[in-house]
Design a protein around this motif. Structure first.
Motif, mmCIF file in Angstrom:
data_model
loop_
_atom_site.group_PDB
_atom_site.id
_atom_site.type_symbol
_atom_site.label_atom_id
_atom_site.label_comp_id
_atom_site.label_asym_id
_atom_site.label_seq_id
_atom_site.Cartn_x
_atom_site.Cartn_y
_atom_site.Cartn_z
ATOM 1 N N THR A 52 2.951 5.173 9.574
ATOM 2 C CA THR A 52 2.587 4.328 10.716
ATOM 3 C C THR A 52 1.312 4.842 11.361
ATOM 4 N N SER A 55 -1.647 4.056 9.172
ATOM 5 C CA SER A 55 -2.004 2.646 9.296
ATOM 6 C C SER A 55 -2.780 2.403 10.586
ATOM 7 N N HIS A 99 0.993 2.722 -2.066
ATOM 8 C CA HIS A 99 0.768 1.572 -1.180
ATOM 9 C C HIS A 99 -0.507 0.826 -1.587
ATOM 10 N N HIS A 118 -1.391 -12.543 4.266
ATOM 11 C CA HIS A 118 -0.589 -11.339 4.051
ATOM 12 C C HIS A 118 -1.352 -10.011 4.189
ATOM 13 N N ALA A 121 -1.571 -7.551 7.595
ATOM 14 C CA ALA A 121 -0.382 -6.763 7.899
ATOM 15 C C ALA A 121 -0.178 -5.652 6.873
ATOM 16 N N MET A 122 -0.540 -5.918 5.610
ATOM 17 C CA MET A 122 -0.362 -4.925 4.557
ATOM 18 C C MET A 122 -1.362 -3.783 4.689
ATOM 19 N N LEU A 127 2.707 -2.135 7.722
ATOM 20 C CA LEU A 127 3.606 -2.351 6.598
ATOM 21 C C LEU A 127 3.375 -1.302 5.513
ATOM 22 N N GLY A 129 4.073 -0.603 1.250
ATOM 23 C CA GLY A 129 4.361 -1.327 0.028
ATOM 24 C C GLY A 129 4.912 -0.467 -1.086
ATOM 25 N N ASP A 190 8.264 -2.363 3.012
ATOM 26 C CA ASP A 190 8.285 -3.655 3.701
ATOM 27 C C ASP A 190 7.941 -4.805 2.756
ATOM 28 N N PHE A 191 7.298 -4.493 1.636
ATOM 29 C CA PHE A 191 7.013 -5.506 0.621
ATOM 30 C C PHE A 191 6.969 -4.837 -0.742
ATOM 31 N N PRO A 212 9.084 -9.975 -0.012
ATOM 32 C CA PRO A 212 9.297 -9.275 1.259
ATOM 33 C C PRO A 212 10.477 -8.322 1.173
#
Length: 408
Positions: A52, A55, A99, A118, A121-122, A127, A129, A190-191, A212
């Motif tokens: 987090t 990001s 990711h 998309h 957010a990615m 998020l 991945g 998250d994806f 998702p």
């Protein structure tokens, strides 16, 4: 437990922005990542809050377009960021690489509407991945995967027209069934970028989908019990009638395997950079210990046999760094780089295994204990020779570029 401060690698960076970026990464690594690495790895704790933070700091989308929340950084810079993160904790460096791999299909092959919907957010929205290619019965032979996606109109007709949460039953949607294996971030992502069979057997029958993490019918098995990287969850992923809209299909039908291989070319550079970061951390620990440890009245770093070992370790690390950066610069220039990516992955991960083993030897009995980090580095290094194409597969890729395919 060792609290030795890491050495800073002298880097040739292309811009002042890149130098500031490396300084930021080193600060985060020193303040937030390294101090908790040993304890959290021993406990098997995944550091979601670190991802987090990364990001929020703009570090999860570095090689992608700023129009969609990326950092507009060349791979030459992005990979050196990965190296710094992996030197502090491999779970974090490898997690960022995975990711980035999971984002690649959409960033490179999605249409403009998909990217706009998309990618922000990615890349910078918190998020995380995961990339789903391997299966229990298809690892190196990835083209034989069995996970299948079928048009949802046929499923809707079969089950009486029931529509799922993604609007299945509109005719253009898909239902995915199967099991993926060895999924980094399985159960916490998250994806998921999922490769599934939509056509006949073989590579041309595979299509990519963006699934998702909260999709109905999607579940993860208990994480694998691994030799190293215990803080990074690796798990099987089960897809039981998972419905996704056709708007989450990435690229054309049947294009998925080509997309997967292109993603892996770049991903292998990420693994190479992480391997060099891990090897550098082991070398730093060995050099510091050798200077402090005294035997026969003098530091053990005075003994020629050990000095030569350190010199060989450092040389292999520098060679690996030069190799992955050379491949990255080819990629940044838009030139073919698949052969060089395989070479970098092969050399850098073999180097990480050798250097971490030598670091344990230099520390002697202490190196075999958890009081020093080199035993963890050695356990972690092994997986790098396996993930994203084993080193035997890398040799096949390199030979194919040199001599052509077998059986011509």
């Amino acid at each position: 437990m060792s609290d030795r401060a890491p050495r800073s690698v002298e880097r040739q960076l292309p811009t002042d922005e890149a130098r500031d970026l490396i300084s930021l990464v080193r600060e985060i690594a020193h303040r937030e990542i390294a101090p908790r690495a040993a304890e959290e790895e021993d406990a098997g704790r995944f550091p979601r809050e670190i991802f987090t933070l990364l990001s929020e700091s703009g570090l999860l989308g570095l090689p992608y377009d700023s129009e969609y929340g990326g950092g507009d950084q060349p791979y030459e810079v992005y990979l050196q960021v990965l190296e710094e993160l992996a030197a502090a904790r491999l779970t974090v460096g490898l997690g960022v690489s995975v990711h980035t791999l999971a984002c690649y299909p959409l960033a490179a092959h999605g249409n403009k509407e998909q990217r706009a919907e998309h990618l922000p957010a990615m890349l910078g929205g918190g998020l995380l991945g995961a990339y789903c290619l391997s299966e229990p019965s298809s690892g190196s032979d990835a083209a034989s995967l069995r996970t299948r996606a079928v048009r949802a109109d046929g499923v809707a007709a079969r089950d009486g027209g029931a529509a799922g949460a993604s609007g299945a039953g509109r005719g253009g949607d898909w239902v995915i069934d199967g099991t993926k294996a060895w999924i980094t971030h399985g159960g916490v992502a998250d994806f998921y970028t999922v490769m599934a069979r939509t056509g006949a057997a073989g590579a041309r029958g595979i299509t990519a989908f963006l699934v998702p993490g909260d999709a109905a019918g999607l579940s993860a098995a208990a994480p694998e019990k691994k030799m190293g990287m215990k803080g990074s969850p690796t798990a099987q992923l089960h897809l039981d009638g998972v419905r996704v809209s056709d708007g989450r299909r990435v690229g054309e039908e049947g294009q998925g395997f080509a997309i997967a291989l292109a993603a892996l070319d770049s991903g292998r550079l990420g693994i190479a950079a992480c391997a060099i970061g891990l090897a550098q951390a082991a070398l730093d620990e060995a050099v510091g210990y050798a200077a402090d440890r005294r035997q026969f009245g003098r530091p053990i770093s005075d003994f020629q046999g050990l000095r030569f070992l350190l010199a060989d370790m450092a040389t292999q690390i520098e060679a690996g760094r030069a190799l992955y950066l050379a491949a990255a610069r080819l990629r940044d220039a838009g030139l073919p780089f698949a052969k060089q990516a395989a070479m970098a992955k092969l050399h850098c991960t073999d180097t990480a295994m050798q250097v971490t083993t030598d670091a344990v030897q230099i520390l002697g009995g202490y190196g075999y204990t958890a009081d020093f980090p080199v035993e963890r580095y050695m356990r972690e290094a092994k997986v790098l020779q396996i993930v994203e194409g084993t080193n035997q597969i890398q040799r096949m890729v390199i030979a194919r570029h040199l001599a052509g395919p077998e059986g011509r």
